[in-house]
Every structure is written in C-alpha cells, then in structure tokens.
Design a protein around this motif. Sequence first.
Motif, PDB file in Angstrom:
ATOM      1  N   ALA A  33     -15.533  25.084 -42.543  1.00 51.34           N
ATOM      2  CA  ALA A  33     -15.020  24.915 -41.182  1.00 51.34           C
ATOM      3  C   ALA A  33     -14.401  23.532 -40.976  1.00 51.34           C
ATOM      4  O   ALA A  33     -13.414  23.380 -40.249  1.00 51.34           O
ATOM      5  CB  ALA A  33     -16.138  25.169 -40.168  1.00 51.34           C
ATOM      6  N   ASP A  36     -10.914  23.602 -42.233  1.00 51.93           N
ATOM      7  CA  ASP A  36     -10.032  24.304 -41.293  1.00 51.93           C
ATOM      8  C   ASP A  36      -9.725  23.428 -40.081  1.00 51.93           C
ATOM      9  O   ASP A  36      -8.588  23.415 -39.574  1.00 51.93           O
ATOM     10  CB  ASP A  36     -10.682  25.611 -40.824  1.00 51.93           C
ATOM     11  N   LEU A  37     -10.720  22.723 -39.600  1.00 53.41           N
ATOM     12  CA  LEU A  37     -10.517  21.894 -38.419  1.00 53.41           C
ATOM     13  C   LEU A  37      -9.558  20.745 -38.736  1.00 53.41           C
ATOM     14  O   LEU A  37      -8.659  20.429 -37.936  1.00 53.41           O
ATOM     15  CB  LEU A  37     -11.867  21.361 -37.927  1.00 53.41           C
ATOM     16  N   LEU A  51     -13.876  17.539 -31.052  1.00 51.81           N
ATOM     17  CA  LEU A  51     -15.261  17.984 -31.279  1.00 51.81           C
ATOM     18  C   LEU A  51     -16.226  17.333 -30.296  1.00 51.81           C
ATOM     19  O   LEU A  51     -17.223  17.943 -29.906  1.00 51.81           O
ATOM     20  CB  LEU A  51     -15.679  17.646 -32.710  1.00 51.81           C
ATOM     21  N   VAL A 186     -19.454  22.550 -36.055  1.00 53.92           N
ATOM     22  CA  VAL A 186     -18.623  22.846 -37.224  1.00 53.92           C
ATOM     23  C   VAL A 186     -19.344  23.799 -38.175  1.00 53.92           C
ATOM     24  O   VAL A 186     -18.789  24.815 -38.605  1.00 53.92           O
ATOM     25  CB  VAL A 186     -18.242  21.538 -37.953  1.00 53.92           C
ATOM     26  N   LEU A 189     -19.571  27.431 -37.007  1.00 50.08           N
ATOM     27  CA  LEU A 189     -18.311  28.153 -37.165  1.00 50.08           C
ATOM     28  C   LEU A 189     -18.153  28.647 -38.602  1.00 50.08           C
ATOM     29  O   LEU A 189     -17.657  29.751 -38.850  1.00 50.08           O
ATOM     30  CB  LEU A 189     -17.136  27.251 -36.789  1.00 50.08           C
ATOM     31  N   ARG A 198     -12.279  31.936 -37.310  1.00 55.97           N
ATOM     32  CA  ARG A 198     -12.480  30.498 -37.067  1.00 55.97           C
ATOM     33  C   ARG A 198     -11.229  29.863 -36.508  1.00 55.97           C
ATOM     34  O   ARG A 198     -11.281  29.080 -35.546  1.00 55.97           O
ATOM     35  CB  ARG A 198     -12.857  29.788 -38.371  1.00 55.97           C
ATOM     36  N   ASN A 199     -10.110  30.174 -37.118  1.00 57.31           N
ATOM     37  CA  ASN A 199      -8.859  29.547 -36.672  1.00 57.31           C
ATOM     38  C   ASN A 199      -8.482  29.975 -35.252  1.00 57.31           C
ATOM     39  O   ASN A 199      -7.919  29.181 -34.493  1.00 57.31           O
ATOM     40  CB  ASN A 199      -7.735  29.862 -37.657  1.00 57.31           C
ATOM     41  N   LEU A 202     -10.706  27.794 -33.143  1.00 57.15           N
ATOM     42  CA  LEU A 202     -10.274  26.407 -33.188  1.00 57.15           C
ATOM     43  C   LEU A 202      -9.029  26.183 -32.337  1.00 57.15           C
ATOM     44  O   LEU A 202      -8.882  25.133 -31.698  1.00 57.15           O
ATOM     45  CB  LEU A 202     -10.013  25.987 -34.635  1.00 57.15           C
ATOM     46  N   MET A 205     -10.078  25.468 -28.866  1.00 53.95           N
ATOM     47  CA  MET A 205     -11.147  24.483 -28.689  1.00 53.95           C
ATOM     48  C   MET A 205     -10.928  23.571 -27.491  1.00 53.95           C
ATOM     49  O   MET A 205     -11.870  23.226 -26.768  1.00 53.95           O
ATOM     50  CB  MET A 205     -11.317  23.660 -29.962  1.00 53.95           C
TER      51      MET A 205
END
Length: 536
Positions: A33, A36-37, A51, A186, A189, A198-199, A202, A205
């Motif tokens: 995760a 990806d973030l 975050l 994180v 996820l 997840r994407n 995100l 977010m």
Amino acid sequence: MASADNACRVPPELSRVPRKREVYAGDPYFRDAWDDLRAAFGDGPDAVARLHRAASLVLRPDAVAARGGERLLRAVCGAGFVPVACEVFRFDRHTTREVWRYQLNIATRERIDVMDMIMPAGDALYVLLREDRAPSAVPAATRLSSMKGPSRPEDRSPADLRTIAGPAQASVLTYVHVADEPADVVRDLGIFFDRPERNRLLARMDAADDATDAVLKTLAEVEARSESSALTWRPALDRLEVLLADRTDATGLRTLLHAVRSGRSRDWQTLLALADRLGVAWSHWDRVAVAAELSARHFDAVPILPDVGHPTGLPAEPAPPSRQRAGEGMTSPPVTVERLAELKRLPADALRRFGLSDSAEGVRFAYRAADGTAGRTRLRTGIRGAGGSSWLPGDDAPIVAYSTPEALRRAAEVGYQIVVEGESDCWTAWQHGVPAVGIPGSAHWDVLTLDHLPGPEVFVQVEEDSAQTFPGGVADYVDAVVRHIRSLGYPGRVHQLRLGAHSDLSELHCADADAFGAELDKALAASRTAEEGTAG
C-alpha cells in the motif's frame, strides 16, 4: 540487486513507535500500500500530509449484526470526521490473523476461536475518513483510535464507540477496527484490498465532498442481507432452552445449559458442539453471544506491537463537545478519584468524604463495618467495578458490607434500606441522602447483618444481568440475598427494586441527576405495589 536506497523506510510522521516503524518496513502489506500511495502522491511531504488527515473505520460483522453502524457513523461525524469513501469486504481466517498479527501473541486459543466465529460471519464495511477541522499535531487516525474505547468492557465509557455500537459488552465483541496511526491506515489498505480497490480508495483520500449519505446507503444494503442480533448472551440461552423444550434426546445438552446458566460451567465449546450434534437450529449470532461472554480473554503478556491510541510523546486531546459526557475524554487515563468523579458525575470532594483516595495502583477505600471500624481495603483500577475492583493484596482484615454509620442512621430515619452490589451505587445514593449498603461482590451476600437493616423495609436492587458481575445470574443472586435477609430473622418487608430502563442507581443518576429523587421514589413505590416485585 536493488540498492539500499530503495529499501522501504517508514517515515517517523507515520508512527511515533520506533518498533512499529522497524517491523512495518519489512511487512509486505504495508509495503504494497505504501508503494501505491507514493505512486499516487509522490515521495514528498504531500503523501505524509494526506495521511495525517486520513483515518479509517471498519464496521465489523458484529457491529452490522447489532445494527450499530449508523450510530457509530453519526458519532464519528459529530467528532469532526467526514466519510469520503467506503468499500464492502469480508474477513476470512487469514485476514483476521494478518490484521492482528502483532497483537494475537497474547490471545488465548479460545479468543481466537471466537474471533473466527465473528469475523467471517458476514460483510464488513471499510470507511475512509477525512478529518474536517483545524490542523493538529495529532494525526486523524490516532484521534479516531482514541475514541474507540478499551478492549476491556469494564473500562469503556458511555461515549466510547464500542459502547455506542451495541448493548452486548464482551471483551471480544469490539464492533469496530480503527487504525491507530497513519502507518496502520496504510497497512490495513494493503491487507483488505487488492491494488485496483486500493487505488480507488487512495484517489478519494483527500476528497472535498461528503460521502456520508452514500456510506449510509451502503450500510443499509449490508444490514439488509445480514441477520440482526443484540448479541446478549442470556437471552440467547433462553432461546436455546425453548428449542430444546420438546426434545427427548437432549438431556445432556439441557443439563449443560442449566450448568452454564447457573455459573457452574463456562464450557461454551461443548455446549455448541452438542447443539450441532443434535441439529438444533440455534442462530449463529446466539452462539457467538454465548461464546463471547464465556470464553477466556488474553494471556498476561505484552503484544508485539501494543494497540495504542496515543503512543508515547503524542499529546492526548479532549473529546469535542458533541461527544463529551460529564467530563469524559477520549483516552483511558489511570483511574483517579477525579476521573471516577467525572465519569460517575459526582463531586470529587464527596468521594473523598466517603473515604476514597488516590494511590500508585489506583483508587483505595476501606469497607467499614456497621460500627464504623475498618474492614478490608478495596482497590479500584477500572471505571466499572466488574473486573476493575479487587481487594488490596496482603490485606487480611475481615470482609464486611460497604456502609458508613451516617448511611445507617439515614436508613433508620427514612425507614428503609437499599441493598446494592458493589460500591458505586452507594456513592450515588449517599450523595443524594439516600440510604444504601453495598455487597462486596455477588458471592458475599452473607456479610449483611441485621445492623445493616435498621428500618422496616429493605429494597434489593435488581441490576441488568451480567455474567461478570453475577456468574450465577442476577435472579439467583437476588434470591440468595432475600433468603439470607430472612434467615437473619429480619421482621420487615423485603422488596425487589427495579429501575426501569436503568440498570442501577448510578446509571439513574447519570441519566438525569436532577430527576434522581423523583424517579427513585416512583421505583420504590412501584416495588412496594408490584406483586412480582415483593419477596416474602
């Protein structure tokens, strides 16, 4: 070979716990995760800042069954959080173990077995939240985590999310999972969702719009396909007894059921196995309710990574006005006279007048005999007495009922005495000028003497049933108290005092202190006239 520069590092802004940063740097779920973030927001401070404002709330299957989801969401929104996205998912055996990988080292086998009954039992709802208030040094995830309340039911306050979620309060029925810190947001996820999901999350977010209505709509859909249950264990046993009423092949199960109900057995595993063997159509959530109440809790050990809402060095913040109750904050600090006073809604000076004092271990106070001489000293380490109150180690003074000479004189003046279990109700009663004498635990009803009953009437308080406070059931406890009073040769009338929607005197006071006297008078009058409420 990859260079050391590409190794995963957990920024200190994501966790104030060095051990967690070290462990998560090698945790594959966190790394999935986190990669990806960073791909979405870059390696700079922007990712960390996003975050810092994000939090996550998982409504577990037990919260769905208890129909507590909307209450929980309203409480969270009232505390300054805005839902921005949600996703329905299911726990399985592996997901459960991975989420709590670093805490399950202290879980008993029984607790893990019950978790395996709860977590895969239905859909769960993941809610991504944005903090909607002025920037703070405390990450949004940490602030939300501090609202969930302790794992131990006896330490939960009325404003805690785990109390709001449902009426059943057992250690393993925690209803919600909340990420403690940004690093946990994180990692969760990475555990719950594959990359496409997840994407999608995100991307939402830091969304500016409010998705509360969409989340509530999704929650309603989840609840519509899920069985509802209050998760209260004694009604669950009652339903099992009804199912066995006409069964001639259930003698063994019926015998064990009665032993469990009376507190002579806690063998929930055999109870469930016998029900299965006989094909009894006992609902899954009724089975969970019984298992949750009777199963062993934790080993006396330290988790690999403790579940903390405020790691060392992180400032605690008070609860916003929308969720404060009589001075309750969002954390669970050590028990002190001041904290007890706040949560019981009583003046601290009154509690000190009743003999309470602070100590390194908690709050101390002595039980006193009818003549005022000191009995054994009690140590209060929890907000609720059940599980949070014990005798001071090494004190070999006699165990006596909880009273004061002043309270006994008051009982003689007004012509009645109220018998309660424990000390909190005594504090409440005495503050209102109402007589009360406390039994130090439901097994010690035999410490009552005629000196404690100076008037022509006695009212034995009938509380809400709880296996922790009344292992044999509250009805058996009340019957034992009444029989003991009669065995003393008490010549007066003995009644059972029920307080309607309130379990005990303390709860009645906390609901509306100004109305306490009038409401108690009504309950006393009803107890005198109700045929089923009069013993003897």
